[in-house]
Design an enzyme around this catalytic site. Sequence first.
Site, PDB file in Angstrom:
ATOM      1  N   TYR A   1       3.265 -11.592  57.500  1.00 43.63           N
ATOM      2  CA  TYR A   1       1.895 -12.113  57.580  1.00 43.63           C
ATOM      3  C   TYR A   1       1.450 -12.694  56.238  1.00 43.63           C
ATOM      4  O   TYR A   1       0.907 -13.812  56.169  1.00 43.63           O
ATOM      5  CB  TYR A   1       0.963 -10.981  58.006  1.00 43.63           C
ATOM      6  CG  TYR A   1      -0.474 -11.382  58.203  1.00 43.63           C
ATOM      7  CD1 TYR A   1      -0.883 -12.050  59.361  1.00 43.63           C
ATOM      8  CD2 TYR A   1      -1.439 -11.078  57.246  1.00 43.63           C
ATOM      9  CE1 TYR A   1      -2.213 -12.402  59.555  1.00 43.63           C
ATOM     10  CE2 TYR A   1      -2.763 -11.426  57.433  1.00 43.63           C
ATOM     11  CZ  TYR A   1      -3.145 -12.086  58.586  1.00 43.63           C
ATOM     12  OH  TYR A   1      -4.458 -12.433  58.762  1.00 43.63           O
TER      13      TYR A   1
ATOM     14  N   THR B   1       3.059 -16.036  55.500  1.00 37.25           N
ATOM     15  CA  THR B   1       2.476 -17.168  56.224  1.00 37.25           C
ATOM     16  C   THR B   1       1.137 -17.568  55.641  1.00 37.25           C
ATOM     17  O   THR B   1       0.812 -18.760  55.548  1.00 37.25           O
ATOM     18  CB  THR B   1       2.292 -16.853  57.720  1.00 37.25           C
ATOM     19  OG1 THR B   1       1.334 -15.786  57.897  1.00 37.25           O
ATOM     20  CG2 THR B   1       3.601 -16.463  58.371  1.00 37.25           C
ATOM     21  N   LYS B   2       0.341 -16.593  55.222  1.00 34.51           N
ATOM     22  CA  LYS B   2      -0.980 -16.901  54.694  1.00 34.51           C
ATOM     23  C   LYS B   2      -0.897 -17.537  53.309  1.00 34.51           C
ATOM     24  O   LYS B   2      -1.729 -18.377  52.945  1.00 34.51           O
ATOM     25  CB  LYS B   2      -1.855 -15.644  54.676  1.00 34.51           C
ATOM     26  CG  LYS B   2      -2.155 -15.103  56.079  1.00 34.51           C
ATOM     27  CD  LYS B   2      -2.819 -16.158  56.962  1.00 34.51           C
ATOM     28  CE  LYS B   2      -3.228 -15.635  58.309  1.00 34.51           C
ATOM     29  NZ  LYS B   2      -3.950 -16.607  59.137  1.00 34.51           N
TER      30      LYS B   2
ATOM     31  N   GLY C   1      -7.066 -20.315  68.403  1.00 31.58           N
ATOM     32  CA  GLY C   1      -7.280 -18.874  68.436  1.00 31.58           C
ATOM     33  C   GLY C   1      -8.741 -18.539  68.632  1.00 31.58           C
ATOM     34  O   GLY C   1      -9.279 -17.605  68.021  1.00 31.58           O
ATOM     35  N   ALA C   2      -9.403 -19.294  69.519  1.00 33.05           N
ATOM     36  CA  ALA C   2     -10.867 -19.239  69.603  1.00 33.05           C
ATOM     37  C   ALA C   2     -11.396 -18.391  70.744  1.00 33.05           C
ATOM     38  O   ALA C   2     -12.590 -18.432  71.031  1.00 33.05           O
ATOM     39  CB  ALA C   2     -11.427 -20.657  69.713  1.00 33.05           C
TER      40      ALA C   2
END
Length: 244
Positions: free
Chosen positions: A156, A159-160, A13-14
């Site tokens: 979200y 997942t975190k 994701g860069a």
Amino acid sequence: MMDFHGKTAVVTGASRGIGAAVARRFAALGADVAVIYAGRADAAESVCADCREHGVRAAAYQCDVSDFAAAKETVNQIKKDFGGIQILVNNAGITRDGLLATMKEQDFDAVVNTNLKGTFNMIRHCVGIFLRAREGRIVNISSVAGLIGNPGQANYAATKAGIVGLTKTTARELASRGVTCNAVAPGFVETDMTKSLPGADKIAESIPLGRLCTPEEIAEAVTFLAAADYITGEVLRVDGGIAM
């Protein structure tokens, strides 16, 4: 000062936001950088160009990290191109926000597949490289949403929170071979993702330090953990105090 000369850092994701800041910081500290992106080839190449200004090698790789086979192929190609991998930063993530009572199944699945399964896929395919070398640093990007929850982000936040558990288990399994695994849990960061949140202009008022975090401040935390020899299984909050 931290020095990553001779190391290769893989950052998912860069092409923008936190991931781009992480890639640039590793390059500034001497690391070669593999920039993994999902769709923005132009943005990924721009990040690579910024990295190369520091005299390091940088290359972009398109990969859907939620795809187990594609992640394996990408890791193998990076290893071939750079000669090895010493650092993995799992930053790739998406949101599909909505209240739990009305959230669509496909929105829950999409976020789990990218954020959590994608993190697993990348660790799974890098771990053999790290174990054989008896060297490796894994830094996963979690979120304070995974520690305290956030209305409208059940998928979200789940997942975190999962990334926290994955981080700690990975740390325990790999510690005896000299491989560490830590997580950074950002609060609200100035990115395209937070700009789209409802009431974004009011968020700063809820943060004890009175402002959002910058992607560069998250990057500093990531490189700190990547340089640390005696920290593993840790979750470092960088959130201006919002989750204390």
